[in-house]
Scaffold this motif. Sequence first.
Motif, PDB file in Angstrom:
ATOM      1  N   VAL A  44       0.595  -3.762 -10.582  1.00 51.03           N
ATOM      2  CA  VAL A  44      -0.018  -2.914  -9.553  1.00 51.03           C
ATOM      3  C   VAL A  44       0.937  -1.767  -9.263  1.00 51.03           C
ATOM      4  O   VAL A  44       2.035  -1.964  -8.762  1.00 51.03           O
ATOM      5  CB  VAL A  44      -0.339  -3.724  -8.272  1.00 51.03           C
ATOM      6  N   LEU A  45       0.499  -0.570  -9.632  1.00 51.62           N
ATOM      7  CA  LEU A  45       1.316   0.627  -9.462  1.00 51.62           C
ATOM      8  C   LEU A  45       1.327   1.079  -8.012  1.00 51.62           C
ATOM      9  O   LEU A  45       2.362   1.438  -7.456  1.00 51.62           O
ATOM     10  CB  LEU A  45       0.779   1.742 -10.364  1.00 51.62           C
ATOM     11  N   ASP A  46       0.152   1.056  -7.380  1.00 47.85           N
ATOM     12  CA  ASP A  46       0.023   1.522  -6.005  1.00 47.85           C
ATOM     13  C   ASP A  46      -1.253   0.942  -5.416  1.00 47.85           C
ATOM     14  O   ASP A  46      -2.156   0.555  -6.150  1.00 47.85           O
ATOM     15  CB  ASP A  46      -0.052   3.055  -5.991  1.00 47.85           C
ATOM     16  N   ASN A  47      -1.318   0.859  -4.102  1.00 47.54           N
ATOM     17  CA  ASN A  47      -2.548   0.458  -3.419  1.00 47.54           C
ATOM     18  C   ASN A  47      -2.582   1.088  -2.049  1.00 47.54           C
ATOM     19  O   ASN A  47      -1.579   1.119  -1.343  1.00 47.54           O
ATOM     20  CB  ASN A  47      -2.684  -1.078  -3.361  1.00 47.54           C
ATOM     21  N   CYS A  48      -3.729   1.666  -1.722  1.00 46.59           N
ATOM     22  CA  CYS A  48      -3.911   2.315  -0.426  1.00 46.59           C
ATOM     23  C   CYS A  48      -5.396   2.624  -0.264  1.00 46.59           C
ATOM     24  O   CYS A  48      -6.191   2.384  -1.167  1.00 46.59           O
ATOM     25  CB  CYS A  48      -3.086   3.598  -0.339  1.00 46.59           C
TER      26      CYS A  48
END
Length: 82
Positions: A44-48
């Motif tokens: 998971v590179l990023d989450n928002c």
Amino acid sequence: MQQDFLYEPICNAAGCQLTVTVLADRDYLREEMCADASSAGFRVLDNCSLEEYAQGPLTALGDLAPTPPKGQNTVAKASIQL
């Protein structure tokens, strides 16, 4: 009894682990989608939320950028269409 769905990392032809950017407005959806992606072997590179992503500095998305299913994230659907 719950099955063990942990998989080996998923890599591209160069051997780099594929990444996922999770965009969802609801925290519980992001947490669930991140856990699913990690369990499936993605990093998971990023989450928002989509709003946070749109307001923040331009950054690269992961190899995949899943959004929640139809009906669960109205803001996400509207933002993707922009």
